[in-house]
Design a protein around this motif. Structure first.
Motif, PDB file in Angstrom:
ATOM      1  N   ILE A 190      10.694   9.463  13.763  1.00  0.00           N
ATOM      2  CA  ILE A 190      11.743   8.652  13.155  1.00  0.00           C
ATOM      3  C   ILE A 190      13.054   9.432  13.106  1.00  0.00           C
ATOM      4  O   ILE A 190      14.125   8.888  13.337  1.00  0.00           O
ATOM      5  N   MET A 250      -3.349  -2.850  11.247  1.00  0.00           N
ATOM      6  CA  MET A 250      -4.265  -3.239  10.177  1.00  0.00           C
ATOM      7  C   MET A 250      -4.737  -4.687  10.353  1.00  0.00           C
ATOM      8  O   MET A 250      -5.773  -5.074   9.836  1.00  0.00           O
ATOM      9  N   ASP A 280       4.645   2.398   1.743  1.00  0.00           N
ATOM     10  CA  ASP A 280       5.761   2.969   0.977  1.00  0.00           C
ATOM     11  C   ASP A 280       6.125   4.349   1.507  1.00  0.00           C
ATOM     12  O   ASP A 280       7.299   4.697   1.623  1.00  0.00           O
ATOM     13  N   ALA A 281       5.086   5.120   1.824  1.00  0.00           N
ATOM     14  CA  ALA A 281       5.333   6.484   2.308  1.00  0.00           C
ATOM     15  C   ALA A 281       6.142   6.451   3.597  1.00  0.00           C
ATOM     16  O   ALA A 281       7.081   7.230   3.759  1.00  0.00           O
ATOM     17  N   ILE A 282       5.792   5.528   4.491  1.00  0.00           N
ATOM     18  CA  ILE A 282       6.487   5.499   5.770  1.00  0.00           C
ATOM     19  C   ILE A 282       7.900   4.926   5.591  1.00  0.00           C
ATOM     20  O   ILE A 282       8.832   5.309   6.298  1.00  0.00           O
ATOM     21  N   ARG A 283       8.063   4.046   4.599  1.00  0.00           N
ATOM     22  CA  ARG A 283       9.424   3.576   4.295  1.00  0.00           C
ATOM     23  C   ARG A 283      10.277   4.733   3.809  1.00  0.00           C
ATOM     24  O   ARG A 283      11.458   4.853   4.139  1.00  0.00           O
ATOM     25  N   LEU A 284       9.644   5.587   3.008  1.00  0.00           N
ATOM     26  CA  LEU A 284      10.363   6.738   2.467  1.00  0.00           C
ATOM     27  C   LEU A 284      10.695   7.757   3.558  1.00  0.00           C
ATOM     28  O   LEU A 284      11.559   8.606   3.384  1.00  0.00           O
ATOM     29  N   MET A 285       9.978   7.661   4.694  1.00  0.00           N
ATOM     30  CA  MET A 285      10.306   8.521   5.834  1.00  0.00           C
ATOM     31  C   MET A 285      11.550   7.998   6.546  1.00  0.00           C
ATOM     32  O   MET A 285      12.066   8.652   7.447  1.00  0.00           O
ATOM     33  N   GLY A 286      11.985   6.785   6.185  1.00  0.00           N
ATOM     34  CA  GLY A 286      13.167   6.216   6.817  1.00  0.00           C
ATOM     35  C   GLY A 286      12.859   5.315   7.994  1.00  0.00           C
ATOM     36  O   GLY A 286      13.726   5.060   8.820  1.00  0.00           O
ATOM     37  N   ALA A 287      11.616   4.839   8.101  1.00  0.00           N
ATOM     38  CA  ALA A 287      11.254   3.970   9.221  1.00  0.00           C
ATOM     39  C   ALA A 287      11.931   2.611   9.070  1.00  0.00           C
ATOM     40  O   ALA A 287      12.074   2.103   7.963  1.00  0.00           O
ATOM     41  N   PHE A 313       2.219  10.860  -3.200  1.00  0.00           N
ATOM     42  CA  PHE A 313       1.710   9.778  -4.033  1.00  0.00           C
ATOM     43  C   PHE A 313       0.454  10.191  -4.782  1.00  0.00           C
ATOM     44  O   PHE A 313      -0.211  11.180  -4.448  1.00  0.00           O
ATOM     45  N   GLY A 354      -5.068   6.146  -0.660  1.00  0.00           N
ATOM     46  CA  GLY A 354      -4.228   5.009  -0.315  1.00  0.00           C
ATOM     47  C   GLY A 354      -2.936   5.394   0.373  1.00  0.00           C
ATOM     48  O   GLY A 354      -2.231   4.535   0.879  1.00  0.00           O
ATOM     49  N   SER A 355      -2.595   6.682   0.396  1.00  0.00           N
ATOM     50  CA  SER A 355      -1.267   7.045   0.887  1.00  0.00           C
ATOM     51  C   SER A 355      -1.272   7.470   2.352  1.00  0.00           C
ATOM     52  O   SER A 355      -0.226   7.726   2.923  1.00  0.00           O
ATOM     53  N   ARG A 366       4.112  -0.754  14.118  1.00  0.00           N
ATOM     54  CA  ARG A 366       3.229   0.411  14.252  1.00  0.00           C
ATOM     55  C   ARG A 366       2.337   0.639  13.045  1.00  0.00           C
ATOM     56  O   ARG A 366       1.365   1.365  13.142  1.00  0.00           O
ATOM     57  N   HIS A 367       2.668   0.045  11.905  1.00  0.00           N
ATOM     58  CA  HIS A 367       1.872   0.352  10.719  1.00  0.00           C
ATOM     59  C   HIS A 367       1.173  -0.865  10.130  1.00  0.00           C
ATOM     60  O   HIS A 367       0.087  -0.737   9.599  1.00  0.00           O
ATOM     61  N   VAL A 368       1.817  -2.018  10.211  1.00  0.00           N
ATOM     62  CA  VAL A 368       1.187  -3.222   9.661  1.00  0.00           C
ATOM     63  C   VAL A 368       0.273  -3.868  10.694  1.00  0.00           C
ATOM     64  O   VAL A 368      -0.876  -4.200  10.402  1.00  0.00           O
ATOM     65  N   HIS A 411      -2.316   6.329   6.289  1.00  0.00           N
ATOM     66  CA  HIS A 411      -2.672   5.138   7.057  1.00  0.00           C
ATOM     67  C   HIS A 411      -4.101   5.277   7.581  1.00  0.00           C
ATOM     68  O   HIS A 411      -4.408   6.229   8.304  1.00  0.00           O
ATOM     69  N   ALA A 455       0.855  -1.194   0.000  1.00  0.00           N
ATOM     70  CA  ALA A 455       0.000   0.000   0.000  1.00  0.00           C
ATOM     71  C   ALA A 455       0.889   1.241   0.000  1.00  0.00           C
ATOM     72  O   ALA A 455       2.016   1.214   0.488  1.00  0.00           O
ATOM     73  N   ASP A 456       0.345   2.318  -0.555  1.00  0.00           N
ATOM     74  CA  ASP A 456       1.124   3.559  -0.630  1.00  0.00           C
ATOM     75  C   ASP A 456       1.517   4.076   0.749  1.00  0.00           C
ATOM     76  O   ASP A 456       2.584   4.645   0.921  1.00  0.00           O
ATOM     77  N   TYR A 457       0.636   3.860   1.752  1.00  0.00           N
ATOM     78  CA  TYR A 457       0.980   4.421   3.058  1.00  0.00           C
ATOM     79  C   TYR A 457       2.138   3.681   3.703  1.00  0.00           C
ATOM     80  O   TYR A 457       2.858   4.258   4.526  1.00  0.00           O
ATOM     81  N   HIS A 460      16.385  10.599   3.351  1.00  0.00           N
ATOM     82  CA  HIS A 460      14.959  10.744   3.650  1.00  0.00           C
ATOM     83  C   HIS A 460      14.612  12.162   4.073  1.00  0.00           C
ATOM     84  O   HIS A 460      13.497  12.616   3.885  1.00  0.00           O
TER      85      HIS A 460
END
Lengths: 310, 261
Positions: B111, A223, A203-210, B88, B93-94, A218-220, B96, A199-201, B81
């Motif tokens: 972070i 859900m 990917d977005a949090i990965r791009l934040m460097g998590a 996106f 979808g982007s 905290r994210h998966v 949470h 999901a994009d969210y 980062h």
């Protein structure tokens, strides 16, 4: 739905359902309240919840509620009394013990088994499933093959084998049930993780460097949590039945513990002439299992993420 | 432009998914402070290019440089980062679905170990035109445009220098599109950001960008200034076709669009 309430009640309701919460706490409580409203709209689910609350109260106040000792019986004067006998509402068993008191104390054992199994299995299943689903590759394969091995055993037979190896007793019954019931949770959590990991969210949090750990925790996991809660609640009935089954086979709680399954087993010998000895604990198991199933169904509707999206 | 270090520099970049080549030998330079557009039909590799820069796509060959620093593989350091962020395409979808807006904005700060989070979150919301009232709402309580504003706020909260925009307005209504594009332009003017904007809408790209590249089949077909595209000074047949198709679509949607809706 009754909208009538006193002024402060309506104020609280408006505060909870506010479209513009002013604090983290208010947002969280508001979300919980909205979930509760969806849950409460289902009458049967509320009945189920009432059963479970009654179970918890009975277990907590067993010492006050039980009219007699669950262990000491009156062998000479009160053997196998039928229900509605004076002083023994549900009758007595073959050792002259009050069945109602035994049922009340037995609720503690039932509740303990259910809680311990839930505490032991749900986190393990969730962790294994989400890590396997998110990591993929070799970790996924290794974890899921282990899960498959556990799934391949018939639940009750594996529990029997474990209890036979560890020795009979309620703790070992709990361990046996826990070991055999986590794999379905792991599978379910993995399936949910696979659905959200691209999901994009995420990917977005990965791009934040998590870090991967942070993403999984905290994210998966949030859900996967609601379907896990529903599944565990629905499985509770089955767990009670397995615990009772082990008790019935003499591998669970040991006499004189007032475990419901063991009580049925000891009443089996006179089931034709003194039906109440086996029937009363059977009814208790039925009612509590029904309670868990009704609550599980209600939670499924209340926690459905698609429902919450609206 | 030639002597300064480019904000973003790609040389011979290839991306392959299970043997399928999504990007083939893509090379391009984006100067600091520039707004660079990527256009092309669906599947031409525009979004893959952004994802490759972000470390979300498997780069099989070539070098990627951000402000002169070479990036290797899909791993990105903490400094990356904080420098490069992405918005996106789909605002539904982007974000949470189980986190409040507050939590979505807090996460990048947590972070990166930033203190004094509360004023920063409020400032970020204010900057994208959302009041403090939105702070503790959940995404499902917001409209598409509001969600995209939150996504932009989240991308900006670490104060990056480069913003990757993957069709940031294509999932939004026409009226909201303009609002979000204006917001993006305004933010760029204030902070001097470098944009890489992907869109299939030539109008959006020519409006927002100084320069653009046309992509087709995972390759860059042509690079040209946005003014040349507007004036019709086009070097390749493919770009001309794309422009005709885009114009034709616009006429069609004016005339018969409502019949389908």
């Amino acid at each position: 739905m009754s909208e009538a309430g006193i002024g402060s009640g309506q104020g609280t309701r408006a505060w909870l359902l506010s479209e513009y919460p002013a604090s983290r706490m208010q947002a969280r409580l508001g979300r919980a309240y909205a979930t509760w409203l969806r849950f409460a709209a289902n009458r049967l689910a509320v009945v189920g919840l009432a059963i479970l609350i009654a179970l918890v109260l009975v277990a907590t106040f067993a010492g006050v509620l039980a009219p007699h000792s669950p262990y000491a019986g009156d062998l000479a004067g009160a053997r196998l009394l039928p229900p509605l006998s004076p002083g023994h509402l549900l009758g007595t068993d073959d050792q002259g013990r009050d069945i109602l008191s035994r049922l009340i104390y037995g609720s503690r054992l039932t509740l303990a088994v259910v809680l311990m199994v839930a505490v032991l299995t749900a986190p393990v299943g969730l962790l294994v499933g989400t890590v396997a689903g998110y990591a993929g590759g070799i970790i996924d394969t290794a974890l899921m093959r282990v899960t498959d091995i556990f799934l391949a055993f018939p639940k009750l037979v594996l529990a029997l084998a474990l209890v036979a190896a560890l020795g009979p007793g309620i703790e070992n019954a709990v361990i046996a049930i826990a070991i055999t019931s986590w794999p379905p949770y792991a599978r379910m959590a993995r399936a949910e993780t696979l659905a959200v990991r691209h999901a994009d969210y995420i990917d977005a949090i990965r791009l934040m460097g998590a870090s991967p750990l942070r993403i999984v925790l905290r994210h998966v996991m949030p859900m996967c949590l609601s379907s896990l809660i529903v599944r565990v609640t629905l499985d509770m009935a089955g767990i009670i039945l397995i615990a009772a089954g082990l008790g019935f086979l003499g591998l669970g709680a040991q006499p004189p513990a007032p475990e419901w399954g063991a009580m049925i087993a000891s009443g089996r010998r006179f089931i034709l002439d003194q039906w109440w000895v086996a029937t009363m604990p059977g009814m208790a198991i039925l009612i509590v299992s029904l309670g868990f199933n009704l609550v599980g169904d209600g939670l499924r509707d209340a926690l459905d993420p698609r429902e919450a999206e609206r | 432009m030639t002597d300064a270090v480019p904000a973003l520099s790609l040389a011979g970049v290839n991306v392959a998914y299970d043997g399928y080549r999504a990007l083939a030998d893509v090379s391009l330079n984006v100067a600091a402070g520039e707004a660079f557009g990527l256009v092309g039909e669906s599947g031409s590799g525009k979004s893959t290019l952004l994802r490759a820069i972000a470390g979300l796509a498997p780069v099989t060959a070539g070098t990627l440089r951000v402000e002169g620093e070479t990036l290797t593989g899909q791993r990105r350091g903490r400094a990356f980062h904080a420098r490069v962020q992405m918005v996106f395409q789909d605002p539904y979808g982007s974000l949470h679905p189980r986190h409040t807006i507050d939590r979505q904005l807090l996460e990048p700060l947590a972070i990166h170990g930033v203190d004094a989070t509360s004023p920063r979150i409020l400032r970020a919301l204010d900057e994208v035109g959302l009041g403090a009232g939105f702070r503790f709402r959940y995404p499902h309580q917001l409209s598409g445009g509001q969600r995209q504003r939150v996504a932009i706020a989240r991308a900006l909260i670490l104060e990056p220098a480069i913003l990757l925009l993957d069709e940031p307005t294509s999932a939004l209504d026409a009226s909201v599109q303009a609002e979000v594009l204006n917001l993006l332009e305004q933010v760029r003017a204030e902070r001097g950001l470098t944009y890489v904007l992907v869109s299939h809408d030539l109008g959006v790209v020519t409006h927002m960008c100084d320069r653009l590249a046309v992509m087709h089949g995972g390759r860059i077909v042509e690079e040209l200034p946005a003014d040349d595209l507007v004036a019709g000074r086009i070097g390749t047949d493919y770009t001309r076709k794309l422009m005709v198709a885009s114009a034709g679509f616009r006429r069609g949607s004016d005339g018969h669009g409502h019949a389908d809706e």
